[in-house]
Design an enzyme around this catalytic site. Structure first.
Site, PDB file in Angstrom:
ATOM      1  N   GLU A   1      23.422  13.676 -11.404  1.00  0.00           N
ATOM      2  CA  GLU A   1      22.259  12.785 -11.345  1.00  0.00           C
ATOM      3  C   GLU A   1      22.142  12.138  -9.964  1.00  0.00           C
ATOM      4  OE1 GLU A   1      20.067  11.979 -14.819  1.00  0.00           O
ATOM      5  OE2 GLU A   1      20.418  13.782 -13.629  1.00  0.00           O
TER       6      GLU A   1
ATOM      7  N   THR B   1      12.164  11.662  -9.258  1.00  0.00           N
ATOM      8  CA  THR B   1      12.871  10.526  -9.858  1.00  0.00           C
ATOM      9  C   THR B   1      13.221   9.481  -8.804  1.00  0.00           C
ATOM     10  OG1 THR B   1      13.785  11.933 -11.587  1.00  0.00           O
ATOM     11  CG2 THR B   1      14.859   9.826 -11.231  1.00  0.00           C
TER      12      THR B   1
END
Length: 325
Positions: free
Chosen positions: A141, A198
């Site tokens: 991530e 993101t």
């Protein structure tokens, strides 16, 4: 092939792991709440060969938009990081079958990262704790979004509705089973977004917020947890109202307010942005309304806003697992 902190692996052994998509935040639960989706999933096959150094060969099939460079792909980056951390010198052969669309708010990088962490742990018999798996998966991530957040990886790993508690970089997860009647309607608009979507979406967030907004979000988050604890779909949906993150991100999604209104008018209990978007998530009580009718209304509303969209109905699913070893 042995290593300093594992039991080694037999030659020719292959491990296959699958990990589900996920929808994070659910409105007020930014970086804390997420649900695993029953579908779609990523599938990763891992094997290892002798080598004088730690390296990886990566093959990717399925949806486009995923790097095929080992150091730039979340799955292979996690696998390499784990091997290096554990002092394992080997050639990792990784086959990643992407079933989860990339960059639409369905936890695509998280699923790949979780599948990789599970597969490496299984192949080299590392006997990793949940916290260790979460930490390793969060590396993917960090690579993908610039931040090692745990919400999506927690849901993808554990399944159900997950609440991630991160106290001093020791994350652990509380997972709740969903009400049987809970259905998830997901509508994804076709919109142009930054490459590192993101990371961009996080840059839109306010650095300061009003106390009243923080209190509102805390009360709504409490309603969601209570809804899962009581098996109350209406309470879950009622709590999916955010006054901090979603207002800052709504402009990324053409037709956001119209689609939300259409879903509620069609019987949805609540609507939110799925993760960093642009997918919108509506929750429905299938005993009281038709999830397909809600999805159709959402797609129609996107169409009226001049935006093409696709969607599907699913439910909260189980977490990642090793399917072959």
């Amino acid at each position: 092939m042995r290593n300093s902190r594992g039991r080694g692996t037999r030659p020719g052994r292959r491990v296959v792991a699958v990990a589900p998509a996920s929808s994070a935040n659910l409105g007020p639960g930014f970086d804390v709440f997420a649900v695993a989706l029953e579908r779609p999933m990523d599938r990763l096959t891992l094997s290892a060969e002798k080598s004088s150094k730690t390296e990886a060969l990566l093959k990717v099939r399925g949806v486009s938009g995923v790097s095929v460079r080992a150091e730039e792909n979340a799955a292979s980056y996690v696998a390499l990081s784990m091997a290096r951390d554990r002092g394992i010198r080997t050639l990792l052969r990784i086959e990643l079958e992407k079933g989860i669309p990339v960059g639409v708010g369905l936890g695509s990088s998280a699923a790949s990262s979780v599948a990789a962490a599970l597969a490496v742990g299984e192949l080299f018999e590392l006997e990793l704790s949940q916290t260790e798996l979460l930490r390793y998966a969060a590396l993917g991530e960090r690579l993908s979004s610039g931040t090692a957040h745990y919400d999506n990886v927690a849901a993808s790993l554990v399944g159900g509705f997950s609440v991630t508690i991160n106290d001093g970089d020791r994350p652990h997860v509380i997972s709740y089973s969903p009400p049987r009647a809970l259905k998830l309607c997901l509508a994804t608009p076709v919109v142009a977004l930054p490459k590192r979507k993101t990371e961009f979406a996080r840059s839109l967030l306010p650095s300061v917020t009003k106390l009243s907004a923080a209190v509102h979000n805390l009360s709504m988050a409490s309603a969601i947890v209570s809804g899962f604890a009581r098996g109350d779909v209406e309470l879950i949906g009622y709590g999916m109202r955010d006054e901090i993150v979603e207002p800052a991100r709504a402009g990324m999604i053409p037709g956001f307010h119209e689609v939300r209104r259409a879903a509620i008018q069609s019987g949805a209990s609540g609507v939110c942005i799925s993760g960093a978007g642009p997918t919108l998530l509506a929750v429905a009580d299938s005993l009281k309304t038709s999830p397909q009718t809600i999805l159709k209304a959402m797609l129609s509303a996107f169409g009226h806003a001049g935006v093409e969209a696709t969607g599907f109905v699913t439910k909260v699913g189980a977490g990642a697992r090793v399917v072959s070893s």
